[in-house]
Design an enzyme around this catalytic site. Structure first.
Site, PDB file in Angstrom:
ATOM      1  N   GLU A   1      -1.959  29.525  -8.894  1.00  0.00           N
ATOM      2  CA  GLU A   1      -1.576  30.938  -8.957  1.00  0.00           C
ATOM      3  C   GLU A   1      -1.995  31.666  -7.680  1.00  0.00           C
ATOM      4  O   GLU A   1      -1.245  32.484  -7.147  1.00  0.00           O
ATOM      5  CB  GLU A   1      -2.197  31.590 -10.185  1.00  0.00           C
ATOM      6  CG  GLU A   1      -1.627  31.072 -11.493  1.00  0.00           C
ATOM      7  CD  GLU A   1      -2.202  31.778 -12.707  1.00  0.00           C
ATOM      8  OE1 GLU A   1      -1.442  32.472 -13.395  1.00  0.00           O
ATOM      9  OE2 GLU A   1      -3.422  31.627 -12.964  1.00  0.00           O
TER      10      GLU A   1
ATOM     11  N   GLU B   1      -3.087  24.283 -18.274  1.00  0.00           N
ATOM     12  CA  GLU B   1      -3.304  25.268 -19.336  1.00  0.00           C
ATOM     13  C   GLU B   1      -2.666  24.846 -20.657  1.00  0.00           C
ATOM     14  O   GLU B   1      -3.220  25.095 -21.734  1.00  0.00           O
ATOM     15  CB  GLU B   1      -2.745  26.635 -18.902  1.00  0.00           C
ATOM     16  CG  GLU B   1      -3.568  27.350 -17.834  1.00  0.00           C
ATOM     17  CD  GLU B   1      -3.211  26.932 -16.422  1.00  0.00           C
ATOM     18  OE1 GLU B   1      -3.678  27.608 -15.482  1.00  0.00           O
ATOM     19  OE2 GLU B   1      -2.486  25.928 -16.243  1.00  0.00           O
TER      20      GLU B   1
END
Length: 257
Positions: A111, A131
């Site tokens: 990210e 995730e």
């Protein structure tokens, strides 16, 4: 600008912002995320480009799971928005940013890399979004930025299956624009940043702030935004001088690299 988690070094017109949690693979704690935000908010006025690097063997292995705690929905929302505000300072801050990637670029580290404008990876780099297997979802802007690099289908596959991309496959997929031998990502990133720092500031601003928004606009809106930005950029005294230098033979012509 130095903390236990982050160091900023100024080399001429380039700032090198280095994650310094190497013992934890530069995992992103809340303190480190806040330090990234503060570093980009407080860059000296004469800095024209920046590089993000990570000390040790990895760029950033993602969220520091030792800080992951039970939150209600409201607290989780505000925590995610804190990350959004920090990485917004990277993507839409004062200067273009080049990421020097090596080792793990995983989860929140991906990210962070996706919020930069150019990514240089060395051959040790690998990319993952774990995730999905941990029962959580991206919260640092990844669902917006990463599909713009690699597409929704590839990101979905990564989160559903745990797929890991190596450096070569990652470059082909669009994670990085440059792939260099082991240990050379930082030098290449600095060289690119030094080149970027020579551009007219308004041109760099247009590429950082206008181009991504134009890409999101309907075509007729985008054409108008482009016209406005072009008019503003070419009206700057520096732009006029650069064009004059080219016309009078004092600027290099484009040639094959």
């Amino acid at each position: 600008m130095t903390s236990s988690d982050l160091q900023t070094e100024i080399r001429g017109a380039v700032a090198i912002v280095r994650l310094t949690r190497g013992a934890k693979r530069n995992a992103l704690s809340d303190g480190l995320v806040a330090a990234i935000r503060d570093a980009f908010q407080n860059l000296p006025a004469d800095v024209r480009a920046a590089v993000i690097d990570g000390e040790g063997e990895h760029f950033c292995a993602g969220l520091d799971l030792s800080e992951l705690k039970e939150r209600d929905a409201g607290a989780g929302l505000h925590h995610s928005r804190m990350w959004h505000a920090a990485l917004e300072q990277v993507q839409h801050g004062p200067v273009p940013v080049v990421a020097a990637l090596h080792g793990a670029v995983v989860g929140g580290g991906l990210e962070l890399a996706a919020s930069c404008h150019i990514r240089v990876a060395d051959e040790t780099t690998f990319y993952a979004l774990p995730e999905g297997s941990r029962g959580i979802f991206v919260g640092g802007g990844g669902s917006v930025r990463i599909p713009r690099l690699i597409g929704v289908a590839r990101m979905t596959d990564m989160m559903l299956t745990g797929r890991v991309y190596n450096a070569q496959d990652g470059e082909r997929a669009g994670f990085a624009q440059y792939l260099v031998p082991k240990g050379e990502a930082l030098a290449k990133a600095i060289a690119l940043a030094e080149r970027i720092a020579q551009n007219a500031p308004l041109t760099n601003y247009a590429l950082m702030h206008a181009l991504p928004r134009i890409a999101d606009q309907p075509a007729d809106h985008g054409f108008l935004t482009e016209s406005l930005m072009a008019a503003i950029a070419q009206s700057a005294p520096e732009a006029k001088q650069r064009v004059q230098n080219f016309l009078e033979g004092r600027a290099a012509k484009v040639s094959k690299g």
